[in-house]
Design a protein around this motif. Structure first.
Motif, short mmCIF file in Angstrom:
data_model
loop_
_atom_site.label_atom_id
_atom_site.label_comp_id
_atom_site.label_asym_id
_atom_site.label_seq_id
_atom_site.Cartn_x
_atom_site.Cartn_y
_atom_site.Cartn_z
N ARG A 195 17.77 -51.35 -41.01
CA ARG A 195 19.20 -51.56 -41.17
C ARG A 195 19.67 -52.80 -40.40
NH1 ARG A 195 20.73 -46.91 -39.51
NH2 ARG A 195 20.83 -45.93 -41.56
N GLU A 208 26.25 -50.80 -40.58
CA GLU A 208 26.68 -49.55 -41.22
C GLU A 208 26.87 -49.70 -42.72
OE1 GLU A 208 30.24 -51.50 -39.14
OE2 GLU A 208 28.17 -50.96 -38.65
N TYR A 222 22.46 -43.07 -43.51
CA TYR A 222 23.68 -43.83 -43.26
C TYR A 222 23.85 -44.02 -41.77
CZ TYR A 222 24.75 -42.48 -48.08
OH TYR A 222 24.70 -42.29 -49.42
N ALA A 223 24.72 -44.97 -41.42
CA ALA A 223 25.08 -45.23 -40.03
C ALA A 223 26.60 -45.25 -39.92
CB ALA A 223 24.52 -46.56 -39.53
N SER A 224 27.12 -44.63 -38.87
CA SER A 224 28.56 -44.61 -38.66
C SER A 224 29.02 -45.94 -38.06
CB SER A 224 28.94 -43.47 -37.73
OG SER A 224 28.29 -43.62 -36.48
N PRO A 225 30.26 -46.37 -38.30
CA PRO A 225 30.74 -47.65 -37.76
C PRO A 225 30.73 -47.65 -36.23
CG PRO A 225 32.18 -46.84 -39.49
CD PRO A 225 31.25 -45.73 -39.15
N GLU A 227 28.45 -47.79 -34.06
CA GLU A 227 27.51 -46.88 -33.43
C GLU A 227 26.54 -47.69 -32.60
OE1 GLU A 227 24.87 -43.02 -34.81
OE2 GLU A 227 25.19 -44.67 -36.19
N ALA A 232 22.58 -44.46 -32.41
CA ALA A 232 21.98 -44.62 -33.74
C ALA A 232 20.61 -43.96 -33.80
CB ALA A 232 21.87 -46.10 -34.10
#
Length: 553
Positions: A195, A208, A222-225, A227, A232
């Motif tokens: 990512r 993200e 997925y990745a949260s904003p 983070e 992560a």
């Protein structure tokens, strides 16, 4: 040179003495021998005996294109071994030329982008150039991610779109489809690396906004904003990392014990971050502010008469009276203000996320280790003779076991951090022993299997050698059989030559020697007599042989 001439004359005479059928068979056998030997040396020189490009490892995606390039040029004498290709040493240039012509050479990093720029034209539109660079970047990113650990292949796709409105904004999104090695689940650190690598390689893209998809399981990551890297990775990823770290430390420290098994369990505090502030009061008072205010007043009057009506009246006074009336006034005021405070010490401590609460270690020691310790402690024989093998007693082995396990426990405790809950350190280390079963060594292949493997690998070479050897034996047998048939023919023709050659002294000598040749004796064979005749008079022997050969029975 004379030897070569004599050998050639002998071969020519032998070949001339053969029948037409024997000559054809001999020529064919000689041709088979020459062709077989030539093909044998050619095969040994062109066999796949070296690795292409100095043994470089190719990716699984490159090998099909390389094999297609070889097939287009008719090159099939190669062998794929894992991810390397073995080719004939004498044909390396042909295989490299086939790869270059078929555009199948393995790309180095950034070669795709460089080739795209070289293929661009000044008359090419800007939109088309941007699209070509976009496709080239996707290929390059896919290739790089495919080289990561645990990734078999990857496909990267990204897109940019402009949102309408008063403030036009360009939004970039990307997706990475990954095929893991062996159908396993993608580790968290690999997903995070993919990512962040894609986000930093494509301008205007946030981590993200990159979605990673597992091709085998269909799972999306997925990745949260906003983070951070630690979050992560996740709570369980941090725990696995600490477990592996402490297990590696313990395993390294106990490396002197062969076959030891180590496992660790790290308990983490699920709190992501924590700030502590501690205030310590000082019993001694500390003055902060002191104010002092002091005022003094003093008054003293002069000489004079009495005050009032009586003093101002018409009353006679004595001139010598000097006693004055002097009033005195004095005033003094002092004020002090003091403000005190109690002394204190403020300690502020901030802890990062997921602190370690305690670490538990389990160690398993093989029982064979205790026996090895006992054998090491036995004194050596001073005479150097091999003593009879002894067996330790059970009590002695138990004592060694107790001592060694205590040493291991002390050794491990020095590597563990102190538990936050105040647990007994000895309870955090569990040591057991197990009976290690002896491993059976695989039996090496027998002579028969080795012979079969050798024949299966080099059967073509062995077949050609056998064919050449059989051809040589048959050719030698044919030549010898023809030479042996000359003797009976010569004995039959000798009588005719002796009866017809009676003219002249020279003919008489030929007749006498001819008679000697065919009559023979009891002690000498016909071959020995013919050899003596050739040694005494070669010319006469040659004429007799020509007569024999020219008049076969």
């Amino acid at each position: 040179m004379d030897f070569m001439n004599k050998a050639w004359d002998q071969l020519r005479d032998v070949f001339g003495s053969m029948t037409p059928g024997a000559r054809i068979i001999s020529a064919l056998l000689l041709a088979v021998v020459v062709i077989s030997l030539g093909y044998l040396f050619r095969y040994s020189g062109l066999g796949p005996d070296c690795y292409l490009m100095n043994g470089e490892y190719f990716t699984p995606a490159d090998i099909p294109a390389m094999e297609a390039a070889f097939a287009a040029k008719g090159l099939n004498n190669y062998r794929v071994e894992g991810t390397r290709i073995r080719v004939p040493r004498a044909q390396q240039d042909k295989y490299m030329a086939a790869l270059a012509e078929g555009n199948a050479l393995p790309y180095n990093y950034l070669d795709i982008l460089e080739r795209t720029l070289k293929e661009s034209s000044s008359f090419e539109s800007r939109y088309k150039l941007e699209e070509r660079m976009k496709v080239a970047l996707q290929k390059e990113l896919s290739r790089v991610i495919g080289q990561m650990a645990g990734v078999q292949s990857a496909v990267v796709m990204f897109d940019r779109m402009t949102r309408g409105g008063l403030q036009r904004e360009t939004v970039t999104t990307a997706g990475v489809a990954v095929k893991p090695v062996g159908g396993q689940e993608l580790p968290d650190n690999i997903v995070r690396s993919i990512r962040y690598y894609v986000a930093r390689s494509i301008g205007g893209l946030k981590p993200e906004d990159v979605v990673v998809t597992n091709m085998d399981t269909g799972a999306n990551y997925y990745a949260s904003p906003d983070e951070d890297p630690q979050n992560a990775a996740g709570f369980y990823a941090v725990k696995r990392s600490w477990d592996s770290y402490f297990a590696s430390q313990v395993r390294t420290a106990l490396g002197y014990v062969p076959g030891i098994l180590v496992s660790c369990n790290v308990e983490l505090d699920p709190t992501r971050s924590m700030t502590q502030e501690q205030v310590k009061l000082d019993p001694k008072v500390v003055p902060l502010d002191v104010t002092e205010d002091s005022r003094t007043r003093q008054s003293d009057g002069g000489t004079g008469g009495r005050v009032g009506y009586v003093a101002q009246g018409n009353t006679p006074r004595a001139l010598g009276n000097n006693t004055p009336s002097t009033p005195t006034e004095s005033e003094e005021e002092t004020r002090r203000t003091e403000r005190n405070a109690v002394g204190q010490t403020v300690v502020r401590q901030e802890t990062a996320g997921y602190p370690i609460k305690k670490v538990s270690v389990s160690v398993a020691v093989p029982t064979s280790y205790f026996r090895k310790v006992w054998l090491q402690s036995q004194p050596a024989d001073p005479n150097g003779a091999a003593a009879a093998p002894k067996e330790p007693t059970t009590q002695y082995l138990d004592k060694i076991r107790t001592d060694e396990l205590a040493k291991i426990r002390t050794h491990v405790l020095t590597l563990l951090p102190q538990a936050q809950d105040g647990s007994d350190p000895n309870q955090l280390v569990t040591i057991t022993d197990f009976v290690d079963m002896p491993t059976v060594k695989p039996t090496p292949p027998g002579i028969g299997e080795q012979v079969l493997e050798f024949v299966g690998q080099y059967w073509t070479t062995l077949g050609l050698m056998g064919l050449a050897l059989v051809s040589l034996v048959v050719l030698r047998s044919t030549v010898q059989s023809r030479a042996e048939t000359v003797a009976p023919v010569a004995s039959a023709n000798a009588a005719a030559v002796a009866a017809t050659e009676n003219e002249g002294a020279e003919e008489a000598g030929k007749e006498s020697k001819g008679k000697k040749l065919w009559k023979g004796s009891d002690s000498k064979s016909l071959r020995e007599e013919l050899a003596e005749l050739v040694a005494e008079d070669p010319e006469t022997a040659a004429n007799i042989l020509k007569t024999w050969i020219g008049n076969p029975v």
